[in-house]
Scaffold this motif. Structure first.
Motif, PDB file in Angstrom:
ATOM      1  N   THR A  27      14.710 -13.443   7.972  1.00 38.42           N
ATOM      2  CA  THR A  27      13.987 -12.622   7.012  1.00 38.42           C
ATOM      3  C   THR A  27      14.108 -11.143   7.323  1.00 38.42           C
ATOM      4  N   GLY A  28      14.152 -10.329   6.283  1.00 43.29           N
ATOM      5  CA  GLY A  28      14.168  -8.891   6.471  1.00 43.29           C
ATOM      6  C   GLY A  28      12.837  -8.395   7.000  1.00 43.29           C
ATOM      7  N   THR A  29      12.818  -7.157   7.466  1.00 45.34           N
ATOM      8  CA  THR A  29      11.607  -6.612   8.098  1.00 45.34           C
ATOM      9  C   THR A  29      10.921  -5.533   7.275  1.00 45.34           C
ATOM     10  N   GLU A  30      11.532  -5.091   6.179  1.00 47.10           N
ATOM     11  CA  GLU A  30      10.876  -4.131   5.302  1.00 47.10           C
ATOM     12  C   GLU A  30       9.634  -4.780   4.689  1.00 47.10           C
ATOM     13  N   ASP A  31       8.519  -4.057   4.657  1.00 44.19           N
ATOM     14  CA  ASP A  31       7.274  -4.629   4.148  1.00 44.19           C
ATOM     15  C   ASP A  31       7.172  -4.433   2.638  1.00 44.19           C
ATOM     16  N   ASN A  32       7.945  -5.231   1.909  1.00 44.64           N
ATOM     17  CA  ASN A  32       7.899  -5.165   0.459  1.00 44.64           C
ATOM     18  C   ASN A  32       7.779  -6.578  -0.115  1.00 44.64           C
ATOM     19  N   ALA A  33       7.680  -6.669  -1.436  1.00 43.88           N
ATOM     20  CA  ALA A  33       7.470  -7.973  -2.069  1.00 43.88           C
ATOM     21  C   ALA A  33       8.653  -8.904  -1.836  1.00 43.88           C
ATOM     22  N   ALA A  37       0.841  -1.202   0.000  1.00 43.30           N
ATOM     23  CA  ALA A  37       0.000   0.000   0.000  1.00 43.30           C
ATOM     24  C   ALA A  37       0.875   1.250   0.000  1.00 43.30           C
ATOM     25  N   ASP A  38       1.866   1.280  -0.871  1.00 42.32           N
ATOM     26  CA  ASP A  38       2.895   2.317  -0.848  1.00 42.32           C
ATOM     27  C   ASP A  38       2.303   3.717  -1.007  1.00 42.32           C
ATOM     28  N   ASP A  69       3.668  -3.730  -5.754  1.00 44.55           N
ATOM     29  CA  ASP A  69       3.151  -3.354  -4.449  1.00 44.55           C
ATOM     30  C   ASP A  69       2.328  -4.554  -3.985  1.00 44.55           C
ATOM     31  N   PRO A  70       2.745  -5.240  -2.906  1.00 48.32           N
ATOM     32  CA  PRO A  70       2.051  -6.480  -2.528  1.00 48.32           C
ATOM     33  C   PRO A  70       0.612  -6.301  -2.092  1.00 48.32           C
TER      34      PRO A  70
END
Length: 347
Positions: free
Chosen positions: A192-198, A135-136, A155-156
């Motif tokens: 896992t990374g924490t940035e909310d991206n695909a 939801a960028d 954008d997921p």
């Protein structure tokens, strides 16, 4: 008004229809970026001459009001944090987009902050948003302003937005996990990374689905991309200590994968015989680690080429695609996951 109807400017779409070819073929014919048969090239140039179409961006902008400039927004907040080598992945992407724009004779402008008042005065015909969040908000603002947008990675939260180029994570990550299993890894952990991206969402989803299919217990640990080297090591140390350590660790970023190898060595673990390590990005960190680390190359050159092509196609008036363009990451198998001795029986 004098009662006369203003003549609509001829577009690349008109040329494509007249020449009976695709818009991308017309683009390639004028840019010379890909080989086109002489017969097709002649037909395109003849159609352009008949319609009065000028492929020169500067001349065309005088008639259409367009600037011939495309914007680029890089979304990951940690993309440029730290030393330059840490940003190698994004340097590849930005450089590849710039190269593709030069090949197509189109201008490129970097947009650091869409809400900066100075940006509003910069003419750009469209904007490429790289690695958007779910939801960028930047993509939301571009759509609100009516700026034609294309995303590198989806954008997921917007599956309906098909002006996008996405990576086929399911295939690449599943192949990596299959490789680790075939090398004898029974217990595979994901940092896992924490940035909310695909990139984080899709790799994590693929890992969890793979574990469920194969009857494996999923082990995930958040490892923020914003951590310092010591902060990352502090998360990794307890995971590798004691009898419950995994047989393999898949680490989101290549720099933290290299730190994982250093922590393993400090704890007396041999890579890959005692512990296999892989990364979900590829950079100098993974290539120069001892031993070199298996990694997923995000194919930013392919992403850039397809994104620029998609943007020019959109600006030419093409219909909304039914689905996003898909690019496949490359799996780079290296010694960190290729065992020379048999794994422990309990792994």
């Amino acid at each position: 008004m004098d009662g006369r109807t203003a003549k609509r400017a001829t577009t690349i779409r008109d040329v494509a229809e007249r020449a009976r070819v695709s818009i991308s073929t017309v683009s390639h014919a004028f840019s010379g970026s890909r080989p086109i048969s002489q017969a097709t090239r002649d037909r395109i140039f003849r159609a352009a001459a008949e319609l009065g179409y000028d492929p020169n961006p500067s001349a065309r902008s005088l008639r259409t009001g367009r600037s011939g400039i495309i914007g680029l927004i890089l979304r990951p907040r940690f993309a440029l944090v730290g030393t330059p080598d840490r940003a190698e992945t994004f340097n590849r992407l930005v450089g590849s987009v710039a190269t593709e724009m030069l090949r197509r004779k189109v201008g490129l402008i970097h947009v650091p902050d869409l809400h900066d008042p100075s940006v509003a005065s910069v003419p750009m015909d469209g904007c490429i948003v790289a690695h958007p969040y779910g939801a960028d908000e930047v993509l939301t603002e571009l759509l609100r302003r009516g700026v034609p947008a294309v995303t590198i990675e989806e954008d997921p939260e917007r599956p309906e937005f098909t002006w996008a180029v996405r990576l086929d994570y399911a295939t690449a990550v599943s192949a990596l996990l299959d490789h680790l299993r075939d090398q004898g890894a029974g217990d595979i952990a994901l940092l896992t990374g924490t940035e909310d991206n695909a990139w984080n969402r899709r790799t994590r989803e693929t890992y969890l689905a793979w574990c469920e299919r194969h009857g494996r217990t999923a082990r995930t640990e958040p490892l923020s991309e914003g951590l310092s080297a010591e902060g990352a090591a502090a998360v990794i140390r307890p995971l590798l200590a004691g009898p419950e350590r995994p047989a393999a660790v898949v680490v989101a970023t290549s720099d933290f994968a290299a730190i994982t190898a250093e922590v393993a060595a400090a704890q007396g673990l041999r890579v890959p015989d005692d512990l296999m390590i892989a990364a979900l990005t590829d950079s100098e960190h993974s290539r120069l680690s001892d031993p070199p680390i298996t990694a997923m190359d995000l194919n930013h050159e392919g992403l850039a080429e397809q994104a620029v092509e998609l943007m020019l196609t959109r600006l030419a008036g093409a219909a909304t695609p039914t689905e996003a363009v898909v690019v496949t990451p490359a799996l780079r198998l290296r010694p960190s996951t290729q065992r020379t001795t048999g794994p422990d029986e309990h792994r």
